[in-house]
Design a protein around this motif. Structure first.
Motif, PDB file in Angstrom:
ATOM      1  N   THR A 314       0.836  -1.200   0.000  1.00  0.00           N
ATOM      2  CA  THR A 314       0.000   0.000   0.000  1.00  0.00           C
ATOM      3  C   THR A 314       0.874   1.253   0.000  1.00  0.00           C
ATOM      4  N   GLY A 315       0.327   2.294  -0.601  1.00  0.00           N
ATOM      5  CA  GLY A 315       0.963   3.611  -0.592  1.00  0.00           C
ATOM      6  C   GLY A 315      -0.114   4.648  -0.804  1.00  0.00           C
ATOM      7  N   PHE A 316      -1.118   4.644   0.079  1.00  0.00           N
ATOM      8  CA  PHE A 316      -2.336   5.425  -0.132  1.00  0.00           C
ATOM      9  C   PHE A 316      -2.045   6.911  -0.373  1.00  0.00           C
ATOM     10  N   HIS A 317      -2.846   7.480  -1.288  1.00  0.00           N
ATOM     11  CA  HIS A 317      -2.779   8.910  -1.570  1.00  0.00           C
ATOM     12  C   HIS A 317      -3.104   9.711  -0.314  1.00  0.00           C
ATOM     13  N   GLY A 318      -2.390  10.803  -0.098  1.00  0.00           N
ATOM     14  CA  GLY A 318      -2.618  11.588   1.108  1.00  0.00           C
ATOM     15  C   GLY A 318      -2.350  13.057   0.908  1.00  0.00           C
ATOM     16  N   ALA A 319      -2.745  13.591  -0.243  1.00  0.00           N
ATOM     17  CA  ALA A 319      -2.595  15.028  -0.501  1.00  0.00           C
ATOM     18  C   ALA A 319      -3.498  15.811   0.453  1.00  0.00           C
ATOM     19  N   PRO A 320      -3.267  17.130   0.609  1.00  0.00           N
ATOM     20  CA  PRO A 320      -4.061  17.917   1.572  1.00  0.00           C
ATOM     21  C   PRO A 320      -5.535  18.017   1.205  1.00  0.00           C
ATOM     22  N   SER A 321      -5.914  17.550   0.013  1.00  0.00           N
ATOM     23  CA  SER A 321      -7.333  17.525  -0.334  1.00  0.00           C
ATOM     24  C   SER A 321      -8.083  16.454   0.439  1.00  0.00           C
ATOM     25  N   HIS A 322      -7.364  15.490   1.012  1.00  0.00           N
ATOM     26  CA  HIS A 322      -7.994  14.507   1.903  1.00  0.00           C
ATOM     27  C   HIS A 322      -8.019  15.088   3.306  1.00  0.00           C
ATOM     28  N   SER A 323      -9.188  15.143   3.905  1.00  0.00           N
ATOM     29  CA  SER A 323      -9.295  15.740   5.233  1.00  0.00           C
ATOM     30  C   SER A 323      -8.751  14.785   6.283  1.00  0.00           C
ATOM     31  N   PRO A 324      -8.573  15.250   7.529  1.00  0.00           N
ATOM     32  CA  PRO A 324      -8.137  14.362   8.612  1.00  0.00           C
ATOM     33  C   PRO A 324      -9.047  13.156   8.816  1.00  0.00           C
ATOM     34  N   ILE A 325     -10.300  13.236   8.358  1.00  0.00           N
ATOM     35  CA  ILE A 325     -11.194  12.080   8.459  1.00  0.00           C
ATOM     36  C   ILE A 325     -10.712  10.964   7.529  1.00  0.00           C
ATOM     37  N   SER A 326     -10.457  11.313   6.277  1.00  0.00           N
ATOM     38  CA  SER A 326      -9.944  10.334   5.318  1.00  0.00           C
ATOM     39  C   SER A 326      -8.587   9.808   5.756  1.00  0.00           C
ATOM     40  N   MET A 327      -7.730  10.705   6.252  1.00  0.00           N
ATOM     41  CA  MET A 327      -6.406  10.278   6.689  1.00  0.00           C
ATOM     42  C   MET A 327      -6.485   9.348   7.895  1.00  0.00           C
ATOM     43  N   ALA A 328      -7.489   9.552   8.751  1.00  0.00           N
ATOM     44  CA  ALA A 328      -7.677   8.646   9.884  1.00  0.00           C
ATOM     45  C   ALA A 328      -8.121   7.271   9.395  1.00  0.00           C
ATOM     46  N   ALA A 329      -9.028   7.254   8.408  1.00  0.00           N
ATOM     47  CA  ALA A 329      -9.467   5.971   7.845  1.00  0.00           C
ATOM     48  C   ALA A 329      -8.276   5.206   7.288  1.00  0.00           C
ATOM     49  N   GLN A 330      -7.427   5.904   6.541  1.00  0.00           N
ATOM     50  CA  GLN A 330      -6.242   5.262   5.991  1.00  0.00           C
ATOM     51  C   GLN A 330      -5.243   4.926   7.084  1.00  0.00           C
ATOM     52  N   GLY A 331      -5.190   5.737   8.130  1.00  0.00           N
ATOM     53  CA  GLY A 331      -4.294   5.447   9.247  1.00  0.00           C
ATOM     54  C   GLY A 331      -4.640   4.131   9.925  1.00  0.00           C
ATOM     55  N   HIS A 332      -5.922   3.866  10.097  1.00  0.00           N
ATOM     56  CA  HIS A 332      -6.349   2.599  10.696  1.00  0.00           C
ATOM     57  C   HIS A 332      -6.048   1.430   9.758  1.00  0.00           C
ATOM     58  N   LEU A 333      -6.267   1.622   8.459  1.00  0.00           N
ATOM     59  CA  LEU A 333      -5.920   0.584   7.496  1.00  0.00           C
ATOM     60  C   LEU A 333      -4.418   0.324   7.488  1.00  0.00           C
ATOM     61  N   ASN A 334      -3.627   1.384   7.586  1.00  0.00           N
ATOM     62  CA  ASN A 334      -2.171   1.244   7.621  1.00  0.00           C
ATOM     63  C   ASN A 334      -1.703   0.488   8.855  1.00  0.00           C
ATOM     64  N   ALA A 335      -2.351   0.740   9.987  1.00  0.00           N
ATOM     65  CA  ALA A 335      -1.979   0.052  11.219  1.00  0.00           C
ATOM     66  C   ALA A 335      -2.239  -1.450  11.106  1.00  0.00           C
ATOM     67  N   TRP A 336      -3.280  -1.813  10.369  1.00  0.00           N
ATOM     68  CA  TRP A 336      -3.677  -3.222  10.236  1.00  0.00           C
ATOM     69  C   TRP A 336      -3.001  -3.944   9.085  1.00  0.00           C
ATOM     70  N   ALA A 337      -2.882  -3.318   7.913  1.00  0.00           N
ATOM     71  CA  ALA A 337      -2.536  -4.008   6.666  1.00  0.00           C
ATOM     72  C   ALA A 337      -1.202  -4.733   6.761  1.00  0.00           C
ATOM     73  N   PRO A 338      -1.175  -6.039   6.555  1.00  0.00           N
ATOM     74  CA  PRO A 338       0.096  -6.766   6.602  1.00  0.00           C
ATOM     75  C   PRO A 338       1.035  -6.389   5.466  1.00  0.00           C
ATOM     76  N   ASN A 339       0.491  -5.839   4.371  1.00  0.00           N
ATOM     77  CA  ASN A 339       1.290  -5.443   3.212  1.00  0.00           C
ATOM     78  C   ASN A 339       1.430  -3.923   3.117  1.00  0.00           C
ATOM     79  N   PHE A 340       1.443  -3.252   4.260  1.00  0.00           N
ATOM     80  CA  PHE A 340       1.649  -1.793   4.268  1.00  0.00           C
ATOM     81  C   PHE A 340       3.024  -1.441   3.703  1.00  0.00           C
ATOM     82  N   GLY A 341       3.075  -0.356   2.919  1.00  0.00           N
ATOM     83  CA  GLY A 341       4.342   0.139   2.397  1.00  0.00           C
ATOM     84  C   GLY A 341       4.729   1.468   2.992  1.00  0.00           C
ATOM     85  N   VAL A 342       3.996   2.514   2.612  1.00  0.00           N
ATOM     86  CA  VAL A 342       4.277   3.864   3.088  1.00  0.00           C
ATOM     87  C   VAL A 342       3.000   4.677   2.906  1.00  0.00           C
ATOM     88  N   GLN A 343       2.892   5.797   3.616  1.00  0.00           N
ATOM     89  CA  GLN A 343       1.721   6.665   3.534  1.00  0.00           C
ATOM     90  C   GLN A 343       2.143   8.077   3.148  1.00  0.00           C
TER      91      GLN A 343
END
Length: 408
Positions: A314-343
């Motif tokens: 994973t390397g989810f998009h995280g430009a400032p157009s994503h609000s802290p809500i979207s970034m939190a959703a991705q943050g939880h996915l990043n914490a879990w995902a066994p194949n996490f790469g970078v955010q």
């Protein structure tokens, strides 16, 4: 439990964040992000006029059924507008579920695979000297991964992609507000002659311990992208992002035939059907789709699982157009995902943004840490939201030096 109402808010500090708030008959509410950058009113209108009326009376715990209702139930499927709206609803429903359970979302996914998720910084310079200064600052702040963008000598009006003004060695964030797009000028030959050597000089100065990323932003033709990827192999990039336009997925086969440089793509994707063949054919190394444009957490979990089967990270998009809500959703996915790469994480932790979206999530020395608060762990201050209003804006439009419109 039933959904009783839902409201959409547009506005925020420097960006037109589109925030969805879903209320239930038990007083629990959930939040979602539908921000489609420079087209924000479209998913907002879609939510208000078409989706929210259907939501009223539904059981918010049935997030899978609701996702299918809005996706499969639509004759015209997919697209960034519809998927951003569905994504906001899905985030909000997961937020409600976490609050009901009293658990952070990563626990609902299966628990943490890591404590902190590595984030990459955005180093930018009008010239190579400025870029080196920018990289130095981020390295001193503890970042292990840095994306580099540099002005190209002799290239007018913009000098490349995501390039800071001279002397600005921190974030290059562009203000898109206006009644029409700014015009940037591009010259592929100048870029191809200059950038490989610039990446070499960066490696010479900072060594190979730093994860080095570079974004081409769809500017090259397939043959050019293959040549560029081959030339920069020696610099061992962590990834080469969006070397060609995402519509022509067969172009990635040409790149793969000529280079082992890791490829990251997908920030403009909005469903699993945009990326399933790329993942299954091992044509990419990192998938860049986001929780907002990609249809929410339910959709992204499927993509993460598919990617894991094929050693794609994973390397989810995280430009400032994503609000802290979207970034939190991705943050939880990043914490879990066994194949996490970078955010990717770009300038959200300002006092104004923290006031609008209070949370205990934190950025520290190049790592993002999600809190253990129930649900997404982000709130929304409606009084604070009254300070902001919608301001129309446009992404720049790129032209070649002879005036031909090119890929942004």
């Amino acid at each position: 439990m039933k959904i009783t109402s839902a409201e959409v808010f547009i506005g925020g500090p420097g960006k037109n964040y589109v925030t969805l708030k879903i209320m239930t008959d038990q007083g629990i509410y959930g939040l979602g992000d539908a921000t489609l950058n420079t087209r924000e009113t479209l998913p907002a209108h879609y939510l208000k006029e078409y989706l929210i009326p259907c939501l009223i009376g539904m059981d918010p715990r049935k997030s899978e059924d609701i996702w299918q209702f809005f996706y499969r139930g639509a004759y015209f499927r997919r697209g960034p507008i519809a998927m951003a709206a569905i994504g906001a609803i899905d985030m909000a429903l997961w937020d409600i579920k976490g609050k009901i359970a009293g658990l952070p979302l990563y626990d609902l996914f299966g628990g943490k695979s890591r404590e902190g998720a590595m984030v990459y910084a955005h180093a930018s310079g009008n010239d190579l000297e400025d870029l080196m200064d920018s990289i130095t600052q981020y390295r001193e702040e503890g970042y292990q991964a840095v994306r580099v963008q540099c002005g190209i000598p002799g290239m007018p009006k913009g000098g490349g992609y995501a390039v800071a003004d001279k002397g600005n060695t921190k974030n290059y964030i562009t203000n898109f507000v206006g009644d029409g797009p700014k015009i940037e000028t591009w010259n592929t030959d100048k870029y191809m002659r200059y950038m490989p050597d610039a990446l070499g000089e960066i490696r010479d100065k900072f060594g190979f311990d730093m994860r080095l990323l570079h974004d081409v932003h769809h500017r090259l033709l397939p043959r050019e992208a293959a040549q560029f990827a081959k030339e920069v192999e020696q610099h061992r990039l962590y990834w080469l992002e969006d070397p060609t336009p995402a519509e022509d997925q067969s172009a990635l086969e040409i790149i793969r035939q000529h280079s082992t440089t890791p490829i990251a793509i997908g920030e403009v994707f909005n469903s699993i059907y945009d990326c399933n063949k790329l993942i299954q054919s091992n044509l990419i190394d990192f998938i860049r789709i986001s929780a907002t444009y990609g249809g929410g957490i339910t959709s992204l979990k499927r993509i993460v699982d598919l990617a894991a089967l094929h050693n794609v990270q994973t390397g989810f998009h995280g430009a400032p157009s994503h609000s802290p809500i979207s970034m939190a959703a991705q943050g939880h996915l990043n914490a879990w995902a066994p194949n996490f790469g970078v955010q990717e994480y770009l300038v959200l932790g300002t006092p104004e943004c923290d006031a609008l979206f209070p949370s205990e999530h934190k950025m520290e020395k190049g790592f993002f840490y999600v809190s253990d608060a129930p649900g997404l762990g982000v709130d929304f201050d409606e009084k604070e939201a009254e300070r902001y209003e919608f301001k129309r804006g446009y992404h720049p439009v790129t032209r070649l030096e002879d005036g031909t419109v090119w890929n942004y």
